[in-house]
Scaffold this motif. Structure first.
Motif, PDB file in Angstrom:
ATOM      1  N   GLY A  65     -12.659 -17.904 -41.787  1.00 37.48           N
ATOM      2  CA  GLY A  65     -11.189 -17.690 -41.317  1.00 37.48           C
ATOM      3  C   GLY A  65     -10.220 -17.080 -42.374  1.00 37.48           C
ATOM      4  O   GLY A  65      -9.379 -16.346 -42.379  1.00 37.48           O
ATOM      5  N   GLN A  66     -10.330 -17.775 -43.767  1.00 39.17           N
ATOM      6  CA  GLN A  66      -9.590 -17.511 -44.715  1.00 39.17           C
ATOM      7  C   GLN A  66      -9.748 -15.874 -45.105  1.00 39.17           C
ATOM      8  O   GLN A  66      -8.714 -15.235 -45.530  1.00 39.17           O
ATOM      9  CB  GLN A  66      -9.753 -18.367 -46.045  1.00 39.17           C
ATOM     10  CG  GLN A  66      -9.001 -19.850 -45.635  1.00 39.17           C
ATOM     11  CD  GLN A  66      -9.485 -20.737 -46.832  1.00 39.17           C
ATOM     12  OE1 GLN A  66     -10.586 -20.737 -47.466  1.00 39.17           O
ATOM     13  NE2 GLN A  66      -8.731 -21.771 -47.198  1.00 39.17           N
ATOM     14  N   ARG A  67     -10.916 -15.575 -45.128  1.00 41.26           N
ATOM     15  CA  ARG A  67     -11.371 -14.466 -45.738  1.00 41.26           C
ATOM     16  C   ARG A  67     -10.942 -13.239 -44.738  1.00 41.26           C
ATOM     17  O   ARG A  67     -10.294 -12.254 -44.984  1.00 41.26           O
ATOM     18  CB  ARG A  67     -12.959 -13.971 -45.509  1.00 41.26           C
ATOM     19  CG  ARG A  67     -13.586 -14.722 -46.699  1.00 41.26           C
ATOM     20  CD  ARG A  67     -15.147 -14.580 -46.659  1.00 41.26           C
ATOM     21  NE  ARG A  67     -15.629 -15.306 -47.486  1.00 41.26           N
ATOM     22  CZ  ARG A  67     -16.684 -15.188 -48.133  1.00 41.26           C
ATOM     23  NH1 ARG A  67     -17.429 -14.238 -48.005  1.00 41.26           N
ATOM     24  NH2 ARG A  67     -17.272 -16.124 -48.996  1.00 41.26           N
ATOM     25  N   ARG A  68     -10.762 -13.638 -43.429  1.00 37.85           N
ATOM     26  CA  ARG A  68     -10.007 -12.627 -42.410  1.00 37.85           C
ATOM     27  C   ARG A  68      -8.625 -12.617 -42.641  1.00 37.85           C
ATOM     28  O   ARG A  68      -7.949 -11.557 -42.713  1.00 37.85           O
ATOM     29  CB  ARG A  68     -10.180 -13.389 -40.751  1.00 37.85           C
ATOM     30  CG  ARG A  68     -11.678 -13.351 -40.396  1.00 37.85           C
ATOM     31  CD  ARG A  68     -11.820 -12.307 -39.426  1.00 37.85           C
ATOM     32  NE  ARG A  68     -13.187 -12.079 -38.767  1.00 37.85           N
ATOM     33  CZ  ARG A  68     -13.573 -10.987 -38.647  1.00 37.85           C
ATOM     34  NH1 ARG A  68     -13.132  -9.900 -39.128  1.00 37.85           N
ATOM     35  NH2 ARG A  68     -14.629 -11.067 -38.413  1.00 37.85           N
ATOM     36  N   LEU A  69      -7.957 -13.750 -43.121  1.00 37.37           N
ATOM     37  CA  LEU A  69      -6.394 -13.742 -43.159  1.00 37.37           C
ATOM     38  C   LEU A  69      -6.460 -12.806 -44.531  1.00 37.37           C
ATOM     39  O   LEU A  69      -5.239 -12.035 -44.689  1.00 37.37           O
ATOM     40  CB  LEU A  69      -6.124 -15.151 -43.662  1.00 37.37           C
ATOM     41  CG  LEU A  69      -5.758 -15.862 -42.553  1.00 37.37           C
ATOM     42  CD1 LEU A  69      -5.435 -17.394 -42.638  1.00 37.37           C
ATOM     43  CD2 LEU A  69      -4.648 -15.042 -41.445  1.00 37.37           C
ATOM     44  N   VAL A  70      -7.177 -12.983 -45.661  1.00 34.88           N
ATOM     45  CA  VAL A  70      -7.340 -12.221 -46.749  1.00 34.88           C
ATOM     46  C   VAL A  70      -7.150 -10.481 -46.441  1.00 34.88           C
ATOM     47  O   VAL A  70      -6.367  -9.858 -47.054  1.00 34.88           O
ATOM     48  CB  VAL A  70      -8.128 -12.711 -47.862  1.00 34.88           C
ATOM     49  CG1 VAL A  70      -8.157 -11.734 -49.079  1.00 34.88           C
ATOM     50  CG2 VAL A  70      -7.962 -13.877 -48.339  1.00 34.88           C
ATOM     51  N   VAL A 107     -13.356 -17.214 -35.824  1.00 32.71           N
ATOM     52  CA  VAL A 107     -12.281 -17.819 -36.360  1.00 32.71           C
ATOM     53  C   VAL A 107     -11.745 -19.016 -35.418  1.00 32.71           C
ATOM     54  O   VAL A 107     -11.889 -18.824 -34.278  1.00 32.71           O
ATOM     55  CB  VAL A 107     -11.110 -16.745 -36.361  1.00 32.71           C
ATOM     56  CG1 VAL A 107      -9.707 -17.693 -36.858  1.00 32.71           C
ATOM     57  CG2 VAL A 107     -11.194 -15.846 -37.358  1.00 32.71           C
ATOM     58  N   HIS A 108     -11.374 -20.149 -35.904  1.00 29.96           N
ATOM     59  CA  HIS A 108     -10.953 -21.403 -35.218  1.00 29.96           C
ATOM     60  C   HIS A 108      -9.810 -20.963 -34.224  1.00 29.96           C
ATOM     61  O   HIS A 108      -9.008 -20.009 -34.784  1.00 29.96           O
ATOM     62  CB  HIS A 108     -10.473 -22.595 -36.112  1.00 29.96           C
ATOM     63  CG  HIS A 108     -10.164 -23.746 -35.581  1.00 29.96           C
ATOM     64  ND1 HIS A 108      -8.972 -24.022 -35.055  1.00 29.96           N
ATOM     65  CD2 HIS A 108     -11.109 -24.906 -35.456  1.00 29.96           C
ATOM     66  CE1 HIS A 108      -9.123 -25.271 -34.440  1.00 29.96           C
ATOM     67  NE2 HIS A 108     -10.376 -25.653 -34.889  1.00 29.96           N
ATOM     68  N   PRO A 109      -9.793 -21.473 -33.016  1.00 33.90           N
ATOM     69  CA  PRO A 109      -8.743 -21.067 -32.038  1.00 33.90           C
ATOM     70  C   PRO A 109      -7.500 -21.176 -32.642  1.00 33.90           C
ATOM     71  O   PRO A 109      -6.402 -20.324 -32.385  1.00 33.90           O
ATOM     72  CB  PRO A 109      -9.099 -21.809 -30.902  1.00 33.90           C
ATOM     73  CG  PRO A 109     -10.273 -22.309 -30.915  1.00 33.90           C
ATOM     74  CD  PRO A 109     -10.862 -22.360 -32.282  1.00 33.90           C
ATOM     75  N   ALA A 110      -7.114 -22.253 -33.323  1.00 34.98           N
ATOM     76  CA  ALA A 110      -5.854 -22.596 -33.749  1.00 34.98           C
ATOM     77  C   ALA A 110      -5.126 -21.371 -34.843  1.00 34.98           C
ATOM     78  O   ALA A 110      -4.214 -21.030 -34.971  1.00 34.98           O
ATOM     79  CB  ALA A 110      -5.644 -24.054 -34.506  1.00 34.98           C
ATOM     80  N   LEU A 111      -6.375 -21.223 -35.636  1.00 36.94           N
ATOM     81  CA  LEU A 111      -6.072 -19.991 -36.695  1.00 36.94           C
ATOM     82  C   LEU A 111      -5.916 -18.859 -36.037  1.00 36.94           C
ATOM     83  O   LEU A 111      -5.113 -18.152 -36.403  1.00 36.94           O
ATOM     84  CB  LEU A 111      -7.082 -20.108 -37.695  1.00 36.94           C
ATOM     85  CG  LEU A 111      -7.079 -18.759 -38.855  1.00 36.94           C
ATOM     86  CD1 LEU A 111      -5.885 -19.046 -39.486  1.00 36.94           C
ATOM     87  CD2 LEU A 111      -8.229 -19.121 -39.840  1.00 36.94           C
ATOM     88  N   PHE A 137       2.149 -16.286 -45.002  1.00 35.62           N
ATOM     89  CA  PHE A 137       0.886 -16.592 -44.362  1.00 35.62           C
ATOM     90  C   PHE A 137       0.818 -18.310 -44.733  1.00 35.62           C
ATOM     91  O   PHE A 137      -0.439 -18.717 -44.252  1.00 35.62           O
ATOM     92  CB  PHE A 137      -0.398 -15.685 -44.698  1.00 35.62           C
ATOM     93  CG  PHE A 137      -0.639 -14.445 -43.868  1.00 35.62           C
ATOM     94  CD1 PHE A 137       0.517 -13.515 -43.862  1.00 35.62           C
ATOM     95  CD2 PHE A 137      -1.313 -14.367 -42.823  1.00 35.62           C
ATOM     96  CE1 PHE A 137       0.432 -12.636 -43.251  1.00 35.62           C
ATOM     97  CE2 PHE A 137      -1.399 -13.394 -41.927  1.00 35.62           C
ATOM     98  CZ  PHE A 137      -0.585 -12.423 -42.157  1.00 35.62           C
ATOM     99  N   GLY A 138       1.235 -18.670 -45.605  1.00 33.18           N
ATOM    100  CA  GLY A 138       1.166 -20.241 -45.970  1.00 33.18           C
ATOM    101  C   GLY A 138       0.108 -20.247 -46.868  1.00 33.18           C
ATOM    102  O   GLY A 138      -0.582 -21.487 -46.993  1.00 33.18           O
ATOM    103  N   ILE A 174      -2.937 -15.926 -36.271  1.00 33.34           N
ATOM    104  CA  ILE A 174      -3.148 -14.844 -36.520  1.00 33.34           C
ATOM    105  C   ILE A 174      -2.362 -13.623 -35.529  1.00 33.34           C
ATOM    106  O   ILE A 174      -1.617 -12.966 -36.124  1.00 33.34           O
ATOM    107  CB  ILE A 174      -4.688 -14.247 -36.956  1.00 33.34           C
ATOM    108  CG1 ILE A 174      -5.348 -14.913 -37.969  1.00 33.34           C
ATOM    109  CG2 ILE A 174      -4.895 -12.836 -36.889  1.00 33.34           C
ATOM    110  CD1 ILE A 174      -6.876 -14.792 -38.015  1.00 33.34           C
ATOM    111  N   ALA A 175      -2.542 -14.245 -34.343  1.00 35.12           N
ATOM    112  CA  ALA A 175      -1.901 -13.490 -33.174  1.00 35.12           C
ATOM    113  C   ALA A 175      -0.425 -13.317 -33.403  1.00 35.12           C
ATOM    114  O   ALA A 175       0.277 -12.501 -33.419  1.00 35.12           O
ATOM    115  CB  ALA A 175      -2.164 -14.300 -31.904  1.00 35.12           C
TER     116      ALA A 175
END
Lengths: 278, 340
Positions: free
Chosen positions: A178-183, A205-209, A162-163, A213-214
């Protein structure tokens, strides 16, 4: 190197879907109902989740989508109906018992352990193991440190994928939404679930993020993971989900591919044309 | 240094050790697992009563001077082991009543109510533990076996207390550094997320309630065997907040923080006030103790909620390099996520 946000993996996805049609569904929800006081939140909800698919669950606000996720995961007890996972009845079981069976969920509001670092969040995500017993805590560290090292390697691998290895030792409470969503997503991956329930993973979440995620979700599907995803952003649903279950006023209105649903007048009236989507 | 001062300081060191054990037990429950155990003093009291009843002879032996259940005249160290066991076992009914089904704020209320009920019960049932008068003449460990001066006995008891502190430190450190401790910290932050990951939060909290209760019981046993008397006025519910204040001032989730808190609050504040010149009405200085302790609690909650020595971050070094899979470039991910 990143994959383009628009690029999915249709061939692999189609193969998985074709294979999954031959098997009994991983999850079968039948006649599920739940009411809060006098308000009927879900009534007679029936649908299947097949192996290796990302099944979408869409509908206007108040349609009962998140309640269905709560009912499947055990956060809410159903009034009636059946939830069968791998053929076993799980309706009414407690959340940790359901998670034990391989159903892991994320939450509508990213639910991370703020007082733990990102890496520790991922370690808690791993399936229960012997090192978590009290006897291990009071015994020799060598008895569990090797297993923990293996889990740490697995967690670092996910973070690199996930970088996010740069924030591995940051407290989760210090992260952006957004980072919390990734975590939360990475933590769920640590559990290696048979079925992942995603409750609006792109909300806020920001569209790019969201596109990133998608891509991760498509990779996970192509690796064989099954997901049930509540989502409002219809372009993402169209990209990721097949089939899609439409709910309105607590009941299942229709089920099919997005193309099929877009030609269903009842669905269009209830949701797609009602401006309730993304 | 006069022998009187040495005797006083050795006694103070014993009390510090006893408080340290109790505070580390509370740190497991509150600092690590986030349980607002406002009945904590009851665990210490139960350990104290248990040690007393295990050490005392039957009441008849004292000519009906006091009435209580039991009186088993057990030799050292069985009363202390019994005290820890009773403190741990008490956690089971308390946990079943207060931990399951209740939200954290209601758990705190339930615990406080249990504390009040326990005091009322001990005072009302005079045949249980001698009612409001409490128990006296509790035998000290090894008395009759070792023949030393009072100061010499203090050194022996200090050694015993230090041994118990080492045991408490080993338990608290083992738990807080282990994967079990990590789970407890996760429960503290989000019970629902822990359950969604396949762990039973109630069971986790019950385990740490038992472990903390056992340490509280041990500290109560030591205290009773040192002061040789124990009654309801020694363990009124405000005493719980003395331990909470020590933990919040020193730093919860950190054994060193608990030790600093034990030194500053129950020993520092309470002992310092003993040396103030008497003023005002009788008992005014005791009342002022609570004012100062309460003010300390509020100041730290407002301005330094993590205490003087906050919980330490657990940092892990990067492991082996990734074997394969799709990678997202770090720079791109940082742009996406807004990370540093």
């Amino acid at each position: 190197m990143t994959t383009s946000p628009g690029a999915s993996h249709p061939a692999a996805g189609e193969t998985a879907l074709a294979g999954s049609q031959a098997r009994p569904p991983l999850l079968r929800v039948e006649g599920l109902a739940c009411h809060f006081g006098g308000v009927l939140a879900v009534q007679d909800a029936t649908f299947d989740v097949r192996h290796g698919t990302i099944t979408g669950l869409i509908g206007p606000n108040g349609a009962g989508k998140s309640t269905v996720i709560n009912l499947i995961s055990g956060s809410t007890r159903p009034g009636q109906g059946s939830v069968r996972f791998n053929g076993d009845e799980i309706a009414g079981q407690r959340p940790h018992e359901i998670a034990h069976r391989g159903i892991v969920r994320t939450f509508q509001q990213a639910n991370v352990f703020g007082g733990l670092t990102v890496l520790e969040n991922l370690l808690v995500g791993a399936a229960p193991w012997r090192g978590e017993r009290v006897s291990a805590a009071l015994g020799r560290k060598q008895a569990w440190s090797a297993t923990q090292s293996g889990l740490l390697d697995q967690a670092w691998d996910i973070l690199r994928r996930f970088g996010l290895e740069g924030i591995a030792n940051d407290y989760a409470r210090a992260l952006s939404g957004g980072q919390r969503r990734l975590v939360e997503l990475m933590r769920a991956l640590m559990a290696q679930p048979a079925l992942l329930l995603l409750d609006e993973p792109m909300a806020g979440v920001h569209p790019a993020l969201a596109a990133s995620i998608a891509d991760r979700l498509l990779e996970m599907r192509d690796a064989g993971m099954t997901m049930l995803m509540v989502e409002h952003e219809l372009r993402l649903v169209e990209k990721l989900c097949d089939p899609v279950v439409v709910m309105a006023r607590g009941t299942v209105l229709a089920e099919g591919s997005m193309a099929e649903l877009q030609s269903n007048q009842e669905v269009v009236d209830a949701y797609l044309g009602g401006g309730g989507g993304g | 240094m006069t022998s009187g001062l040495v005797y006083y300081l050795s006694g103070l060191a014993i009390l510090l050790g006893i408080n340290l054990i109790a505070i580390w037990g509370l740190d497991l429950q509150f600092g690590l697992a986030g349980i607002n155990n406002f009945a904590y003093i009851v665990f210490q009291a139960a350990g104290g009563y248990a040690a007393a009843l295990f050490a005392l002879k039957p009441a008849k032996a004292y000519g009906g001077f006091e009435t209580y259940l039991g009186g088993f005249n057990l030799p050292f160290p069985l009363p202390l082991i019994g005290a820890a066991a009773v403190g741990g076992l008490l956690a089971v009914p308390v946990g079943l009543i207060a931990i399951r089904r209740l939200r954290a704020d209601y758990q705190a209320m339930a615990m406080l109510v249990l504390s009040l009920i326990a005091t009322g019960l001990a005072e009302a049932q005079t045949g249980l533990v001698n009612g409001p008068t409490g128990l006296a003449l509790i035998p000290r460990p090894l008395v009759g076996i070792v023949h030393v001066t009072p100061l010499g006995y203090n050194w022996i008891f200090l050694g015993l207390t230090a041994g118990c502190c080492a045991l408490a430190w080993w338990v608290a450190r083992g738990i807080s550094r282990s994967p079990f401790g990590r789970l407890l910290r996760a429960v503290r932050d989000s019970e629902s997320a822990v359950a969604a990951l396949g762990r039973n939060p109630d069971a986790l909290r019950m385990k740490v309630l038992i472990a903390g209760g056992a340490l509280a019981g041990l500290s109560g046993g030591l205290l009773v065997e040192y002061v040789t008397a124990w009654g309801p006025s020694s363990w009124l519910y405000p005493e719980t907040f003395l331990f909470f204040t020590a933990l919040i001032v020193g730093g919860k989730g950190n054994l060193a923080g608990g030790a600093l808190g034990a030194l500053l609050v129950p020993i520092g504040i309470v002992e310092a006030s003993r040396h103030l010149p008497a003023f005002g009405y009788p008992g005014m200085i005791d009342s002022l103790d609570w004012v100062v302790i309460g003010a300390c609690l509020l100041v730290f909650l407002w301005f330094r909620p993590n205490g003087l020595l906050p919980e330490r971050k657990r940092v892990f070094r990067a492991g082996r390099q990734q074997a394969g899979g799709t990678q997202v470039s770090g720079a791109f991910a940082q742009r996406l996520t807004g990370s540093r």
